[in-house]
Design an enzyme around this catalytic site. Sequence first.
Site, PDB file in Angstrom:
ATOM      1  N   THR A  41      37.906   6.556  55.499  1.00  0.00           N
ATOM      2  CA  THR A  41      36.810   6.789  54.566  1.00  0.00           C
ATOM      3  C   THR A  41      37.155   6.250  53.185  1.00  0.00           C
ATOM      4  O   THR A  41      38.317   6.099  52.826  1.00  0.00           O
ATOM      5  CB  THR A  41      36.473   8.287  54.453  1.00  0.00           C
ATOM      6  OG1 THR A  41      37.632   9.005  54.019  1.00  0.00           O
ATOM      7  CG2 THR A  41      36.017   8.831  55.800  1.00  0.00           C
ATOM      8  N   ASP A  69      37.698  20.316  56.205  1.00  0.00           N
ATOM      9  CA  ASP A  69      36.377  20.797  56.610  1.00  0.00           C
ATOM     10  C   ASP A  69      35.258  19.941  56.032  1.00  0.00           C
ATOM     11  O   ASP A  69      34.196  19.797  56.633  1.00  0.00           O
ATOM     12  CB  ASP A  69      36.197  22.259  56.171  1.00  0.00           C
ATOM     13  CG  ASP A  69      37.068  23.218  56.975  1.00  0.00           C
ATOM     14  OD1 ASP A  69      37.259  22.970  58.182  1.00  0.00           O
ATOM     15  OD2 ASP A  69      37.553  24.205  56.404  1.00  0.00           O
ATOM     16  N   GLY A  70      35.495  19.338  54.862  1.00  0.00           N
ATOM     17  CA  GLY A  70      34.489  18.463  54.268  1.00  0.00           C
ATOM     18  C   GLY A  70      34.241  17.225  55.099  1.00  0.00           C
ATOM     19  O   GLY A  70      33.102  16.759  55.226  1.00  0.00           O
ATOM     20  N   ASP A 218      25.682  31.077  70.494  1.00  0.00           N
ATOM     21  CA  ASP A 218      24.611  31.956  70.958  1.00  0.00           C
ATOM     22  C   ASP A 218      23.287  31.724  70.244  1.00  0.00           C
ATOM     23  O   ASP A 218      22.303  32.430  70.475  1.00  0.00           O
ATOM     24  CB  ASP A 218      25.016  33.425  70.811  1.00  0.00           C
ATOM     25  CG  ASP A 218      25.213  33.849  69.355  1.00  0.00           C
ATOM     26  OD1 ASP A 218      25.237  32.959  68.469  1.00  0.00           O
ATOM     27  OD2 ASP A 218      25.357  35.056  69.097  1.00  0.00           O
ATOM     28  N   GLU A 278      30.219  23.067  49.658  1.00  0.00           N
ATOM     29  CA  GLU A 278      29.624  22.140  48.700  1.00  0.00           C
ATOM     30  C   GLU A 278      28.280  22.679  48.219  1.00  0.00           C
ATOM     31  O   GLU A 278      27.585  23.381  48.946  1.00  0.00           O
ATOM     32  CB  GLU A 278      29.427  20.756  49.336  1.00  0.00           C
ATOM     33  CG  GLU A 278      30.704  20.087  49.818  1.00  0.00           C
ATOM     34  CD  GLU A 278      31.642  19.724  48.685  1.00  0.00           C
ATOM     35  OE1 GLU A 278      31.155  19.529  47.549  1.00  0.00           O
ATOM     36  OE2 GLU A 278      32.859  19.628  48.934  1.00  0.00           O
TER      37      GLU A 278
END
Length: 341
Positions: A41, A69-70, A218, A278
């Site tokens: 990236t 996680d971003g 779920d 964010e």
Amino acid sequence: MRKRARVIYNPTSGREALKKDMIEILNVFEQAGYETSAFATTADPDSAANEANRAARDGFDLVVAAGGDGTINQVVNGIAGLKKRPKMAVIPAGTTNDYARALHIPREDPLEAAKVVLKQQTIKMDIGQARETYFVNIAGGGRLTELTYDVPSEFKSLFGYLAYLVKGAELLPQIRPFNMDLKYDSETYSGKASMFFLALTNSIGGLEQIVPDASLNDGKFTMIIVKTSNMVEILHLITLVLNGGRHVKDPRIIYRKVSTVTVKPQDGSRIMINLDGEYGGDAPMTFKNLKQHIEFYANLDAIPDNAVETEAQELLEAERRFVEGVKELPADQRPDSINEE
């Protein structure tokens, strides 16, 4: 045709550990049957999302989000809006790695995380949508949910989860209630609250006790509304969280399983929305749970049975066995769709 995988990695995550292991990581996915390539990236904030979207439209079978996680959020946003979505895999290299924690993927060793794909275990995960943005772990509003904006990235890299604890302690005296109208499925709440959360997994900021009964597929968010803004009471609630998730029945909390939520401010209050760490815009906003929207490789053997919708997993396993059985048939007896894989 051989299956293809695209590893989308953040070269600055995990003190650049990913770059060191990338050749071995690519080899793992080759062992799993994927012709594999990599993309690093760039500084463009949409770099991972754009590449994931391109790879999906180009027919890649698997997109691997390697980073924090971003990076996972960006890759999901690149493919979630498409009708045909590739599978996903996760190689964590961030600070808290909530999503990898929920999927029980090794978080300390990128190469070991990649090897999860060799187990050939997948789960179709719920994904959240807010306006045109998707999220995989949490949506929320309130002062404590804003702490991810305020922790400098270099502080996160150096001190990891400790950075969030320090900043959270700093923000506690600043907590103020806001007035809101909140509609969730067939119920409503109108009044003061200091914060609310919509969780898709059981890991929020590295804590698994906040949503002790989370299900991954779920079709429901776990919604938490914290009605009190008193610092002493919030500290007591945090103690209950750390002491086995005992906060869920506390009268200062509203704790529900819901599929759709709409949040509106009252009296001109501003409610900033946090989507996976964010800033995602201001309320009013509607959140929808997209049930079993993206299929992820996971370590299913380590995920508790109550965190996975059993029937869905049994169907997935039956489907996998059926496809494998068909592949063993002579080529002229297989369906065309199987021959094309």
